[in-house]
Design an enzyme around this catalytic site. Sequence first.
Site, short mmCIF file in Angstrom:
data_model
loop_
_atom_site.label_atom_id
_atom_site.label_comp_id
_atom_site.label_asym_id
_atom_site.label_seq_id
_atom_site.Cartn_x
_atom_site.Cartn_y
_atom_site.Cartn_z
N GLY A 22 34.14 24.10 5.83
CA GLY A 22 35.53 24.02 6.62
C GLY A 22 36.74 24.82 6.48
CE LYS B 93 41.39 19.72 -4.33
NZ LYS B 93 41.55 18.99 -2.31
CD GLU C 218 36.88 20.87 -5.60
OE1 GLU C 218 38.28 21.05 -5.49
OE2 GLU C 218 36.73 21.45 -5.24
CG HIS D 161 41.58 14.39 -8.11
ND1 HIS D 161 42.51 14.05 -9.44
CD2 HIS D 161 41.02 14.99 -7.30
CE1 HIS D 161 42.59 15.71 -8.82
NE2 HIS D 161 41.81 16.10 -8.43
#
Length: 340
Positions: A25, A133, A203, A207
């Site tokens: 992406g 991140k 990802e 979290h």
Amino acid sequence: MNPEQAKSSLNISPAIRVGVLGFGGLGQAAAKLLAGKQEMIVVAAADQKGYAYAAEGLNTKECIAIYQSQGSVGYLEPVGNLTNHSIQDLIESTQAVDGYFLALPNLPNDFIPNVAKQFIKSGWRGVLVDAIKRTTAVEQLLAMKEELQAAGITYMTGCGATPGLLTAAAAIAAQSYAEIHQVEITFGVGIANWEAYRATVREDIGHMPGYTVETARAMTDAEVEALLDKTNGVLTLENMEHADDVMLEVAGICDRDRVTVGGVVDTRNPKKPLSTNVKVTGRTFEGKISTHTFTLGDETSMAANVCGPAFGYLKAGKQLHQRGIYGIFTAAEIMPQFVR
Ligand code: NAD
């Protein structure tokens, strides 16, 4: 002459030669974005199954078409190569890339730090930019500062949207205050389908309560879909382990425990579920408590807010590199340069 070649030959100062590692992406969005720029050309692209390199510039439209129809830029004739070690093989085959954007999944959590190590070992000198991140991933990279310096690499880390654009905005907003009390980042992401950004979505799942980077990585596509079915395609994330905190701490702005990051990702609707913003609260030298808010336009996509800053930092990194300044810098320390 293809459009990329025409662009580079018209330029007075040579265009910065960019490699895009990871062609999902964000990698494809990065290639599209650079097609409209004069100061940078895409000369290399790599995905999990291959890479393509052309000194005079790749035809990015063809790269995207081949990737979408056949699954790898390695099929692009005559400049593609199919290999299971695309990054290693690309680095070994050419030194003629000024900077790479690492649009790679950081799965496992040390994947991108290990790619940085491959570059250090290879003897290549230039600029690396990531949009990584997690706090712990950025910490691994920061610990590599001296090795990067010795290798002649200028590494710009945390240079996407968050961390990245919003962290940099917080660093600027902080200037009004004598003391920073809170930095609160809230992001809204809307994408039409999760398959366009598999790594980003995996990802993010990592979290969620009850999940880790490892469990998210191990999920099959069907399992990701089953989870998204349960939540109607929406992921709500709170108190994320996001590197904005360590970046603002390293920049001397505030302790990391004053920084919070959360957001909502809608994987079935390109409309943002909420407006992405950063709120910076502090006390001025006169003793007033106030909050600055920086809000991104709702029409701007995740891709625009990640890839734009990433190349802005690549350009800034190139200027540092030319001045012999190597090592590692975060988006909170350096001002990005606008790429024309
Ligand atoms: P994606 O899943 O769409 O694409 C990943 C690409 O990497 C694919 O082309 C794949 O073939 C390639 N790849 C995987 N393993 C590889 C390997 N070993 N060698 C070479 N290529 C390999 O990913 P995406 O959704 O575009 O996300 C990319 C990264 O951007 C993620 O790490 C995500 O967390 C990060 N991201 C950051 C921000 C930010 O604001 N900082 C926002 C969104 C995404």
